[in-house]
Design an enzyme around this catalytic site. Structure first.
Site, PDB file in Angstrom:
ATOM      1  N   PRO A   2     -52.681  51.399  -7.110  1.00  0.00           N
ATOM      2  CG  PRO A   2     -54.588  52.123  -5.978  1.00  0.00           C
ATOM      3  CD  PRO A   2     -54.109  51.075  -6.944  1.00  0.00           C
ATOM      4  CD  GLU A   3     -46.466  53.327  -7.635  1.00  0.00           C
ATOM      5  OE1 GLU A   3     -45.417  53.692  -7.073  1.00  0.00           O
ATOM      6  OE2 GLU A   3     -46.644  53.431  -8.868  1.00  0.00           O
ATOM      7  CE  LYS A  50     -46.901  48.324  -5.297  1.00  0.00           C
ATOM      8  NZ  LYS A  50     -46.747  47.773  -6.676  1.00  0.00           N
ATOM      9  NE  ARG A 303     -46.241  47.163 -13.981  1.00  0.00           N
ATOM     10  CZ  ARG A 303     -46.698  47.651 -12.832  1.00  0.00           C
ATOM     11  NH1 ARG A 303     -46.421  47.015 -11.706  1.00  0.00           N
ATOM     12  NH2 ARG A 303     -47.424  48.739 -12.805  1.00  0.00           N
TER      13      ARG A 303
END
Length: 316
Positions: A2-3, A50, A303
């Protein structure tokens, strides 16, 4: 994982319970003794990037300003509108993240020096995993069968039942006690104290902008989804070195980061989902074929990145 917008929604789910005493606990966590939270009062709830932080004090202790303010807001809201029906929605990142991203980010974050361990009555730090979430007044239910074909509901890491009769369930998260939140609001993209000049100076570095955007020292709360979307919106190739871009291009990229993050949070608060333009897409909105690659700094975690070679041309 989750950001920033998702974690801020999590914090809003916890805020109605600020000022209340924990009367019962549960959960599968082995990192902390969940029973230590029994009979403590939730005094404060904060989000930084975060990370979510919950402060607990002895039940007989006085309420802090944050707890008093939350209780007054709750009373005012209850007088202004009828109580909501049903439980709160689960808020988490889209369900199509590649699993290797989770492993790489966990390895990276586990190498960081943790806060000094503290006993109950201090701050409990939450860092959410790939599908981490919080549920208020309801438990998460299985939406598909597991590899064994069983429809088993997810097991919460922590469940806090409060004196009001409501409860919070925390899923897929890591927890540890700390003395205080690790906060730097000047780097938080959703904070009113976000420092544009500091962020622009970071983007000017002779490094690929897709690396810099994920540096939480300057863009706390900005994650892989936001990174992909704002680079497409700003029409910037992810591997372009920031030092090769005009100041106006970097300003536009920064504007996209703030506006997209704020719009995503607004959508979450209104129960709407995210509709990405480039993230995990095969074509961009203009119908061009999208490319995908795994990028990251030397010695850092990599990423997956999606970009459109036509809309985001490389800068030589």
């Amino acid at each position: 994982m989750p950001e920033g917008p998702s974690v801020r929604k999590f914090q809003l789910l916890t805020s109605p319970f600020v000022g209340q005493v924990v009367v019962k606990v549960g959960g599968s966590s082995r990192k902390i003794n969940v029973n230590d939270l029994n009979a403590l009062r939730l005094q404060d709830s904060q989000v930084h990037g975060k990370n979510l932080y919950l402060a607990f004090v002895a039940a007989e202790g006085p309420l802090g300003p944050a707890a008093e303010g939350a209780m007054l807001q709750k009373e005012a809201a209850s007088r202004a509108s009828p109580p909501a029906q049903g439980g709160q929605e689960q808020v988490c990142a889209p369900q199509m993240h590649p699993w290797e991203e989770e492993l790489q980010e966990l390895q990276h974050s586990s190498s960081e020096v943790p806060d000094a361990a503290q006993g109950p009555g201090s701050w409990l730090h939450f860092h959410f995993g790939l599908f981490g979430s919080i549920r208020a007044n309801e438990f998460s239910r299985a939406n598909k069968a597991n590899k064994r074909g069983d429809w088993k509901d997810p097991i919460p890491r922590l469940v806090l039942h409060f004196e009001s009769g409501g409860f919070l369930a925390f899923y897929n998260c890591r927890m540890h006690w700390c003395s205080s939140p690790r906060a730097n609001p000047t780097s938080d993209i959703l904070s009113v104290e976000f420092h544009r000049g500091q962020a622009l100076d970071a983007l000017c570095a002779p490094d690929p902008v897709c690396y810099t955007l994920l540096d939480q020292r300057y863009f706390s709360g900005l994650g892989n989804i936001i990174k992909n979307e704002i680079l497409y919106l700003a029409k910037i190739h992810p591997l372009t070195h920031g030092s090769l871009l005009a100041r106006s291009d970097l300003e536009r990229l920064l504007d996209c980061a703030i506006q997209f993050s704020s719009a995503w949070l607004h959508s979450k608060l209104h129960g709407k989902g995210l509709h990405p333009q480039i993230y995990q897409k095969e074509e961009c909105p203009l119908g061009h074929a999208v490319m995908k690659g795994t990028f990251g700094p030397s010695g850092g975690f990599k990423r997956l990145t999606w970009w459109c070679p036509q809309c985001q041309p490389a800068v030589l």
